[in-house]
Design a protein around this motif. Structure first.
Motif, mmCIF file in Angstrom:
data_model
loop_
_atom_site.group_PDB
_atom_site.id
_atom_site.type_symbol
_atom_site.label_atom_id
_atom_site.label_comp_id
_atom_site.label_asym_id
_atom_site.label_seq_id
_atom_site.Cartn_x
_atom_site.Cartn_y
_atom_site.Cartn_z
ATOM 1 N N THR A 157 1.238 -1.349 0.278
ATOM 2 C CA THR A 157 0.005 0.050 0.025
ATOM 3 C C THR A 157 1.163 1.015 0.213
ATOM 4 O OG1 THR A 157 -1.916 -1.563 0.998
ATOM 5 C CG2 THR A 157 -1.745 1.614 0.750
ATOM 6 N N MET A 158 2.105 1.220 0.360
ATOM 7 C CA MET A 158 3.101 1.914 0.556
ATOM 8 C C MET A 158 3.604 2.566 -0.477
ATOM 9 S SD MET A 158 4.096 1.774 4.726
ATOM 10 C CE MET A 158 5.786 3.769 4.595
ATOM 11 N N LYS A 159 3.614 0.809 -0.680
ATOM 12 C CA LYS A 159 4.375 1.570 -2.592
ATOM 13 C C LYS A 159 3.901 2.348 -3.451
ATOM 14 C CE LYS A 159 6.604 -1.310 -5.981
ATOM 15 N NZ LYS A 159 7.053 -2.224 -6.437
ATOM 16 N N LYS A 160 2.457 1.723 -3.422
ATOM 17 C CA LYS A 160 1.611 1.593 -4.598
ATOM 18 C C LYS A 160 0.912 4.049 -4.310
ATOM 19 C CE LYS A 160 -1.466 -2.045 -5.670
ATOM 20 N NZ LYS A 160 -1.923 -3.181 -4.798
ATOM 21 N N MET A 161 1.203 4.324 -2.813
ATOM 22 C CA MET A 161 0.451 5.591 -2.404
ATOM 23 C C MET A 161 2.066 6.260 -2.913
ATOM 24 S SD MET A 161 -0.822 5.350 1.056
ATOM 25 C CE MET A 161 -0.899 7.100 1.900
ATOM 26 N N ALA A 162 3.099 5.602 -2.814
ATOM 27 C CA ALA A 162 4.184 6.919 -3.608
ATOM 28 C C ALA A 162 4.466 6.717 -4.986
ATOM 29 C CB ALA A 162 6.016 5.668 -2.298
ATOM 30 N N SER A 164 1.711 6.923 -6.816
ATOM 31 C CA SER A 164 0.967 7.521 -6.770
ATOM 32 C C SER A 164 1.162 9.089 -6.733
ATOM 33 C CB SER A 164 -0.682 7.522 -6.317
ATOM 34 O OG SER A 164 -1.586 7.840 -6.465
ATOM 35 N N GLY A 165 2.208 9.393 -5.700
ATOM 36 C CA GLY A 165 2.217 10.143 -5.278
ATOM 37 C C GLY A 165 3.041 11.264 -6.168
ATOM 38 N N ALA A 166 4.560 10.346 -6.841
ATOM 39 C CA ALA A 166 5.124 10.973 -7.919
ATOM 40 C C ALA A 166 5.047 10.429 -9.095
ATOM 41 C CB ALA A 166 6.676 9.414 -7.911
ATOM 42 N N GLU A 167 3.774 9.679 -9.426
ATOM 43 C CA GLU A 167 3.569 10.669 -10.732
ATOM 44 C C GLU A 167 2.115 11.461 -10.629
ATOM 45 O OE1 GLU A 167 -0.078 6.878 -11.359
ATOM 46 O OE2 GLU A 167 2.006 5.873 -12.093
ATOM 47 N N LYS A 168 2.338 11.957 -9.151
ATOM 48 C CA LYS A 168 0.835 13.115 -9.353
ATOM 49 C C LYS A 168 2.328 14.482 -9.614
ATOM 50 C CE LYS A 168 -3.101 11.964 -6.422
ATOM 51 N NZ LYS A 168 -3.872 11.638 -5.287
ATOM 52 N N MET A 169 2.918 14.324 -8.720
ATOM 53 C CA MET A 169 4.455 15.367 -9.012
ATOM 54 C C MET A 169 4.634 15.519 -10.318
ATOM 55 S SD MET A 169 6.213 14.462 -5.664
ATOM 56 C CE MET A 169 7.132 15.648 -5.689
ATOM 57 N N ALA A 170 4.521 14.422 -10.394
ATOM 58 C CA ALA A 170 4.871 14.428 -11.929
ATOM 59 C C ALA A 170 4.307 15.424 -12.954
ATOM 60 C CB ALA A 170 5.762 12.817 -12.408
ATOM 61 N N SER A 171 2.952 15.077 -12.931
ATOM 62 C CA SER A 171 1.627 15.736 -13.527
ATOM 63 C C SER A 171 2.174 16.504 -13.624
ATOM 64 C CB SER A 171 0.227 14.728 -13.029
ATOM 65 O OG SER A 171 -0.793 15.496 -14.208
ATOM 66 N N VAL A 172 2.212 17.370 -11.979
ATOM 67 C CA VAL A 172 2.491 18.350 -12.113
ATOM 68 C C VAL A 172 3.218 19.123 -12.001
ATOM 69 C CG1 VAL A 172 2.728 20.151 -9.410
ATOM 70 C CG2 VAL A 172 0.875 18.340 -9.305
ATOM 71 N N SER A 173 4.352 18.705 -12.473
ATOM 72 C CA SER A 173 5.127 19.243 -12.564
ATOM 73 C C SER A 173 5.252 19.310 -14.774
ATOM 74 C CB SER A 173 7.519 18.066 -12.846
ATOM 75 O OG SER A 173 7.812 19.053 -13.538
ATOM 76 N N GLU A 174 5.347 18.653 -15.640
ATOM 77 C CA GLU A 174 4.561 18.572 -16.379
ATOM 78 C C GLU A 174 3.658 19.983 -16.880
ATOM 79 O OE1 GLU A 174 3.556 14.722 -17.769
ATOM 80 O OE2 GLU A 174 4.901 14.207 -17.721
ATOM 81 N N LYS A 175 2.575 19.838 -15.471
ATOM 82 C CA LYS A 175 1.722 20.631 -15.812
ATOM 83 C C LYS A 175 1.918 22.274 -16.066
ATOM 84 C CE LYS A 175 -2.670 18.647 -14.852
ATOM 85 N NZ LYS A 175 -3.821 18.318 -13.321
ATOM 86 N N ASP A 176 2.979 22.064 -15.261
ATOM 87 C CA ASP A 176 3.890 23.754 -14.497
ATOM 88 C C ASP A 176 4.641 24.404 -15.691
ATOM 89 O OD1 ASP A 176 2.592 24.053 -12.339
ATOM 90 O OD2 ASP A 176 4.077 23.304 -11.187
ATOM 91 N N SER A 177 5.419 23.090 -16.157
ATOM 92 C CA SER A 177 6.637 22.922 -17.869
ATOM 93 C C SER A 177 5.703 23.094 -18.855
ATOM 94 C CB SER A 177 7.284 22.284 -17.741
ATOM 95 O OG SER A 177 7.941 21.885 -18.656
ATOM 96 N N ALA A 178 4.254 22.549 -19.162
ATOM 97 C CA ALA A 178 3.523 23.133 -19.769
ATOM 98 C C ALA A 178 2.903 25.082 -19.982
ATOM 99 C CB ALA A 178 2.076 22.296 -20.327
#
Length: 222
Positions: A157-162, A164-178
């Motif tokens: 569960t912790m691995k999945k949460m990590a 998911s968190g990394a994917e969200k951060m990457a998504s936010v980073s991509e959105k910021d970059s865009a």
């Protein structure tokens, strides 16, 4: 002469026969004892006369009491103490019921075996203590296994949460970059629009000046 000289009450509803104190020996030579085995059965009223004619009023002694003794001894003699007391104990009820019902169907079809319940057999104290210790150890192992499963689930569960968190951060980073790229594009477009507008204005000024110069030439002022 009277037609009826003797009568017996015969129960045709559900009844429970208790077979008590059944000694038996396992295939390892250990003597154990089943204190009580309960057999719920019924004699169908359509077969009362035939059953009593063939086996008498004590028909259940033949097809239940004696049969239970026989089947228990047969079961014990083909199994180890470990199997009788622990591993295969939960199978005894169904095996006894099946054995009793098969013979009743063949030889005494009026007897229906509803259910069989055997109590835990008594075994020598020294052996019983060993089994109790083994059971305690088995329970400890099962608890440890369950704890391990829970720990693995929590880790997963912790691995999945990590992830998911990394994917969200990457998504936010991509959105910021865009967003930043879009801001740059917007700034360039704004600058180009202003530059073009300025050039158009300058062109209009030049056009007006040229027009005035041309008029002055025509008038001979230059």
């Amino acid at each position: 002469m009277p037609l009826v000289t003797q009568h017996e009450a015969v129960q045709v509803t559900l009844q429970t026969d208790q077979v008590k104190d059944i000694p038996c020996g396992t295939n390892g030579g250990v003597m154990i004892n089943f204190e009580k085995i309960e057999v719920v059965n019924r004699l169908h009223k359509d077969y009362v006369y035939e059953t009593l004619l063939n086996y008498g009023v004590q028909y259940d002694c033949i097809w239940i009491y004696d049969k239970i003794h026989h089947e228990i001894n047969k079961f014990c003699s083909s199994h180890s103490l470990q199997q009788v007391y622990i591993d295969a104990f939960d199978q005894i009820d169904e095996k006894l019921k099946g054995a009793l019902q098969r013979d009743c169907i063949r030889y005494a079809p009026g007897i229906e075996i509803i259910s069989v319940h055997a109590t835990k057999p008594t075994i020598p104290d020294s052996i019983r203590r060993n089994f109790e210790q083994l059971e305690e150890e088995r329970i400890k192992v099962l608890i440890a296994i369950e704890k391990q499963k829970i720990a693995e689930k929590e880790a997963d569960t912790m691995k999945k949460m990590a992830v998911s968190g990394a994917e969200k951060m990457a998504s936010v980073s991509e959105k910021d970059s865009a967003r930043k790229q879009q801001e740059i594009v917007d700034q360039m477009i704004t600058w180009l629009v202003r530059r073009v507008w300025q050039m158009l204005k300058e062109n209009q000024i030049c056009t007006r000046l040229m027009g005035r110069v041309w008029q002055m030439l025509r008038r001979g002022r230059i």
